[in-house]
Design a protein around this motif. Structure first.
Motif, PDB file in Angstrom:
ATOM      1  N   UNK A  57       8.984   9.031   3.669  1.00  0.00           N
ATOM      2  CA  UNK A  57       9.935  10.031   3.201  1.00  0.00           C
ATOM      3  C   UNK A  57       9.397  11.436   3.409  1.00  0.00           C
ATOM      4  N   UNK A  58       8.104  11.525   3.740  1.00  0.00           N
ATOM      5  CA  UNK A  58       7.487  12.778   4.163  1.00  0.00           C
ATOM      6  C   UNK A  58       6.689  12.483   5.432  1.00  0.00           C
ATOM      7  N   UNK A  59       6.505  13.496   6.234  1.00  0.00           N
ATOM      8  CA  UNK A  59       5.847  13.326   7.523  1.00  0.00           C
ATOM      9  C   UNK A  59       4.481  12.659   7.365  1.00  0.00           C
ATOM     10  N   UNK A  60       4.289  11.561   8.121  1.00  0.00           N
ATOM     11  CA  UNK A  60       3.012  10.838   8.202  1.00  0.00           C
ATOM     12  C   UNK A  60       2.606  10.121   6.919  1.00  0.00           C
ATOM     13  N   UNK A  61       3.522  10.000   5.945  1.00  0.00           N
ATOM     14  CA  UNK A  61       3.162   9.354   4.685  1.00  0.00           C
ATOM     15  C   UNK A  61       2.826   7.878   4.884  1.00  0.00           C
ATOM     16  N   UNK A  62       3.543   7.200   5.783  1.00  0.00           N
ATOM     17  CA  UNK A  62       3.233   5.785   6.020  1.00  0.00           C
ATOM     18  C   UNK A  62       1.896   5.634   6.740  1.00  0.00           C
ATOM     19  N   UNK A  63       1.577   6.583   7.629  1.00  0.00           N
ATOM     20  CA  UNK A  63       0.292   6.525   8.327  1.00  0.00           C
ATOM     21  C   UNK A  63      -0.872   6.671   7.350  1.00  0.00           C
ATOM     22  N   UNK A  64      -0.715   7.511   6.348  1.00  0.00           N
ATOM     23  CA  UNK A  64      -1.770   7.655   5.346  1.00  0.00           C
ATOM     24  C   UNK A  64      -2.043   6.318   4.666  1.00  0.00           C
ATOM     25  N   UNK A 109       0.878  -1.165   0.000  1.00  0.00           N
ATOM     26  CA  UNK A 109       0.000   0.000   0.000  1.00  0.00           C
ATOM     27  C   UNK A 109       0.915   1.214   0.000  1.00  0.00           C
ATOM     28  N   UNK A 110       0.718   2.113  -0.961  1.00  0.00           N
ATOM     29  CA  UNK A 110       1.693   3.162  -1.242  1.00  0.00           C
ATOM     30  C   UNK A 110       1.070   4.555  -1.179  1.00  0.00           C
ATOM     31  N   UNK A 111       1.808   5.489  -0.636  1.00  0.00           N
ATOM     32  CA  UNK A 111       1.408   6.898  -0.632  1.00  0.00           C
ATOM     33  C   UNK A 111       2.246   7.640  -1.666  1.00  0.00           C
ATOM     34  N   UNK A 112       1.555   8.314  -2.576  1.00  0.00           N
ATOM     35  CA  UNK A 112       2.222   9.100  -3.628  1.00  0.00           C
ATOM     36  C   UNK A 112       1.824  10.563  -3.479  1.00  0.00           C
ATOM     37  N   UNK A 113       2.804  11.440  -3.663  1.00  0.00           N
ATOM     38  CA  UNK A 113       2.553  12.883  -3.677  1.00  0.00           C
ATOM     39  C   UNK A 113       3.339  13.491  -4.831  1.00  0.00           C
ATOM     40  N   UNK A 114       2.650  14.272  -5.647  1.00  0.00           N
ATOM     41  CA  UNK A 114       3.289  14.923  -6.795  1.00  0.00           C
ATOM     42  C   UNK A 114       4.022  13.912  -7.674  1.00  0.00           C
ATOM     43  N   UNK A 115       3.427  12.730  -7.836  1.00  0.00           N
ATOM     44  CA  UNK A 115       4.016  11.713  -8.683  1.00  0.00           C
ATOM     45  C   UNK A 115       5.185  10.972  -8.085  1.00  0.00           C
ATOM     46  N   UNK A 150       6.260   8.391  -1.564  1.00  0.00           N
ATOM     47  CA  UNK A 150       6.766   9.050  -0.364  1.00  0.00           C
ATOM     48  C   UNK A 150       6.548   8.240   0.910  1.00  0.00           C
ATOM     49  N   UNK A 151       5.838   7.137   0.821  1.00  0.00           N
ATOM     50  CA  UNK A 151       5.602   6.324   2.010  1.00  0.00           C
ATOM     51  C   UNK A 151       4.810   5.087   1.646  1.00  0.00           C
ATOM     52  N   UNK A 152       4.765   4.153   2.581  1.00  0.00           N
ATOM     53  CA  UNK A 152       3.982   2.960   2.332  1.00  0.00           C
ATOM     54  C   UNK A 152       4.364   1.814   3.235  1.00  0.00           C
ATOM     55  N   UNK A 153       3.803   0.667   2.939  1.00  0.00           N
ATOM     56  CA  UNK A 153       4.042  -0.537   3.729  1.00  0.00           C
ATOM     57  C   UNK A 153       3.816  -1.752   2.848  1.00  0.00           C
TER      58      UNK A 153
END
Length: 233
Positions: free
Chosen positions: A161-168, A132-138, A141-144
């Motif tokens: 790689x950005x604050x709270x990206x893994x939590x999202x 499960x991945x968090x993407x910002x501006x392409x 930036x985070x995930x698990x």
């Protein structure tokens, strides 16, 4: 002494796991898909560092999260609504694993060694390992990532790689898996971070009973078909 595994994907009963170190059950064997899946189906997982033999664990008590008990703080709820981000599933599995393996502050080395990355990428290709991945501006930036068996999900590691990206990614994962019928997410070991999100310790007996009930159940067709874009005005 712990047993040394032979060529067949067979494990000792988890009740024989050591109390100290907590959960150490066996050593040796390999990281074939058959052996890893046999391990997870019995509440066992591999965890070892560079230069060590493969070590297999089943700790007690076990850290788990019931999706219905997920805790989202007010600040995270605000971020979920107001941050520009996208959540994807299984679009960058190896990249997520590699990011999870990167050095972290106050941590020496990593247990996500190259052979673990290759083993779980094989499981990903077979449809068992998921990210499960968090993407910002392409940008990722985070995930698990973790293993999905039936209606069980076994979480392995996360990164930001950005604050709270893994939590999202984590919150979206839990909410989505709840809609798919998942009643327990394995978090393995206790951490304050996971506890703050609602995870708790349960006995080995409770964990194994839930695993037995859910791991062999059929997965819904939409289990790993999830994508979400948040575009606040």
């Amino acid at each position: 002494m712990i047993p040394w595994l032979g060529p067949e994907p067979v494990f000792p009963p988890v009740r024989l796991a050591l109390r100290e170190p907590n959960g150490l059950l066996a050593a040796g064997g390999d990281l074939s898909p058959q052996r890893i899946l046999a391990a997870y189906s019995q509440g066992i997982f591999p965890w070892f560092s560079e230069g060590e033999p493969i070590l297999w664990w089943s700790p007690a008590p076990r850290m788990v999260l019931s999706p219905d008990e997920l805790k989202v703080s007010r600040s995270m709820d605000k971020l979920l609504r107001n941050q520009h981000y996208e959540i994807r599933v299984d679009t960058a599995f190896r990249e997520v694993m590699s990011a999870c393996a990167e050095p972290r502050a106050q941590q020496q080395g990593t247990w996500i060694v190259p052979e673990m990355v290759d083993a779980y990428c094989r499981l990903h290709r077979l449809g068992y390992a998921h990210s499960f991945e968090t993407w910002m501006d392409g940008e990722l930036v985070g995930g698990l990532y973790g293993i999905g068996l039936g209606l069980m999900f076994y979480g392995e590691s996360m990164f930001s790689r950005r604050s709270n990206a893994s939590k999202l990614a984590f919150i979206h994962m839990v909410r989505h898996l709840r809609t798919q019928g998942v009643t327990m997410i394995d978090c393995q070991m206790h951490t304050r971070h996971l506890q703050s999100l609602g995870a708790k310790l349960v006995s080995r007996q409770t964990f194994l009973a839930t695993l037995k009930e859910n791991a062999r159940r059929a997965q819904p067709a939409a289990m790993w078909n999830y994508r979400y874009t948040n575009e606040p005005s």
